[in-house]
Each structure stands twice: as structure tokens, then as C-alpha cells.
Write a protein that holds these residues in place. Structure first.
Motif, short mmCIF file in Angstrom:
data_model
loop_
_atom_site.label_atom_id
_atom_site.label_comp_id
_atom_site.label_asym_id
_atom_site.label_seq_id
_atom_site.Cartn_x
_atom_site.Cartn_y
_atom_site.Cartn_z
N VAL A 163 -34.04 -29.54 12.96
CA VAL A 163 -34.80 -28.60 13.79
C VAL A 163 -33.85 -27.72 14.61
N ILE A 164 -32.80 -28.31 15.15
CA ILE A 164 -31.82 -27.53 15.91
C ILE A 164 -31.14 -26.51 15.00
N ARG A 165 -30.72 -26.94 13.81
CA ARG A 165 -30.10 -26.03 12.85
C ARG A 165 -31.05 -24.90 12.48
N TYR A 166 -32.33 -25.24 12.27
CA TYR A 166 -33.35 -24.24 11.96
C TYR A 166 -33.46 -23.22 13.08
N GLY A 167 -33.53 -23.70 14.31
CA GLY A 167 -33.66 -22.80 15.45
C GLY A 167 -32.48 -21.85 15.59
N ILE A 168 -31.29 -22.37 15.43
CA ILE A 168 -30.09 -21.54 15.56
C ILE A 168 -30.03 -20.49 14.47
N ILE A 169 -30.26 -20.88 13.23
CA ILE A 169 -30.14 -19.94 12.11
C ILE A 169 -31.25 -18.90 12.14
N ILE A 170 -32.48 -19.33 12.43
CA ILE A 170 -33.58 -18.37 12.47
C ILE A 170 -33.38 -17.38 13.62
N THR A 171 -32.90 -17.85 14.75
CA THR A 171 -32.60 -16.94 15.87
C THR A 171 -31.55 -15.92 15.45
N ILE A 204 -30.28 -10.32 13.67
CA ILE A 204 -29.79 -9.40 12.63
C ILE A 204 -30.89 -8.44 12.21
N ASP A 205 -32.13 -8.95 12.06
CA ASP A 205 -33.26 -8.09 11.69
C ASP A 205 -33.49 -6.99 12.74
N PHE A 206 -33.41 -7.33 14.01
CA PHE A 206 -33.63 -6.35 15.06
C PHE A 206 -32.49 -5.32 15.13
N LEU A 207 -31.30 -5.72 14.76
CA LEU A 207 -30.15 -4.83 14.85
C LEU A 207 -30.01 -3.91 13.64
N THR A 208 -30.65 -4.23 12.53
CA THR A 208 -30.55 -3.38 11.35
C THR A 208 -31.55 -2.23 11.46
N PRO A 209 -31.17 -1.04 11.01
CA PRO A 209 -32.08 0.11 11.10
C PRO A 209 -33.23 -0.03 10.10
N GLY A 210 -34.32 0.61 10.42
CA GLY A 210 -35.50 0.57 9.56
C GLY A 210 -36.36 -0.62 9.90
#
Length: 161
Positions: free
Chosen positions: A78-86, A91-97
Motif C-alpha cells: 500500500v505504501i509503494r502504491y501510494g508513493i508511485i501513484i502520487t 507527472i500527469d499534472f506537469l505534462t502539457p495537454g
């Protein structure tokens, strides 16, 4: 007229009485033999009951260790999931479009599919009975037994040289 007690009730009453009589909450083997003798329980029956109790205690300890390891493994996932998904959401918010869901693109799909797998694993972890649980527990016991045997052989080899 004598009072009649169910076997379970009699056991509970005797448990409470013995606990009140002993100061430390513990009985010596000799005291246990004396109590058994007063209750007309043979030493052989007491020995058999003690062996059965040791087996049950060992199984309960195995269950507790197994469940604790399963919970720790789930917690790490669960911790690994939280870190990677965050990280993926950032990355999604920083990419254009963007997509029709705003700025969440591939991270949403990763979160959903991985989250589904993780929730199924959590459901399996919290299920502590059934055929699958017993199979996993037996597999864990075999693995643990092999590790203990291997550790004993290595320790004997290293200790003898």
C-alpha cells in the motif's frame, strides 16, 4: 439437591478459582499434578492434555506470525502504491495537454488497475479462514521449516569449523 453445571461452566469456574488462588498467576508442574489428582484425572490423561495444549499453542502462534507477516506485506504494498501513484499524478499534472478527465491521463488507469489488484490482495489478507487460507498457511509453514532447517545446518557447519 446438587447443582449441575455444564462442562464449560465448570471449567470456567475452576479457571477463575485457580487464578485467584495463585499469587503469580502461574502454576508449577507439581501443583498441576496435585490439582489433577484431586479431580481424579490420571497423570497419563494430564500428560496427553498437556501435549495437545502445546500443539494448539504452537498452531495459534503460527497463525499469529503468518497473519502479521501478511499484514506487513500488504502495508508495504500500500505504501509503494501510494508513493508511485502520487509520482505518476504529479507527472500527469506537469505534462502539457489534458484528457477529458482534466489533467489525469495514464496515472488514473494505473491507479485503478493497480488499486483493483491491491484491494483483492487486501481482501485475501483479511480472510483468516477457508481452504485458500489453510493452503497459504501450510505453504508458509513448509517454507519456514525449510529456512529453520537450512539455518541449523549452516550454523552447525560454521560452528564446527
Amino acid at each position: 439437591m446438587d447443582k449441575l453445571y455444564a462442562m464449560e461452566d465448570a471449567q470456567r469456574i475452576l479457571q477463575i478459582a485457580i487464578a485467584q488462588e495463585t499469587d503469580s498467576g502461574e502454576l508449577s508442574h507439581q501443583q498441576l499434578l496435585e490439582i489433577a489428582e484431586e479431580l481424579n484425572i490420571s497423570p497419563m490423561a494430564l500428560q496427553t492434555a498437556e501435549q495437545e495444549w502445546r500443539i494448539m499453542k504452537g498452531k495459534a502462534e503460527d497463525h499469529r506470525l503468518f497473519q502479521r507477516q501478511r499484514l506487513q506485506r500488504l502495508q508495504h504494498q500500500v505504501i509503494r502504491y501510494g508513493i508511485i501513484i502520487t509520482f505518476l499524478v504529479v507527472i500527469d499534472f506537469l505534462t502539457p495537454g489534458g484528457t477529458f478527465l482534466g489533467y489525469l491521463g495514464f496515472s488514473l488507469y494505473v491507479a485503478l488497475f493497480w488499486g483493483l489488484g491491491l484491494s483483492l490482495k487486501a481482501w485475501r489478507t483479511f480472510q483468516t479462514s477457508g481452504e485458500r487460507y489453510e493452503r497459504d498457511l501450510n505453504k508458509w509453514r513448509r517454507k519456514r521449516s525449510m529456512q529453520q532447517t537450512l539455518n541449523g545446518v549452516v550454523n552447525r557447519f560454521l560452528g564446527s569449523t
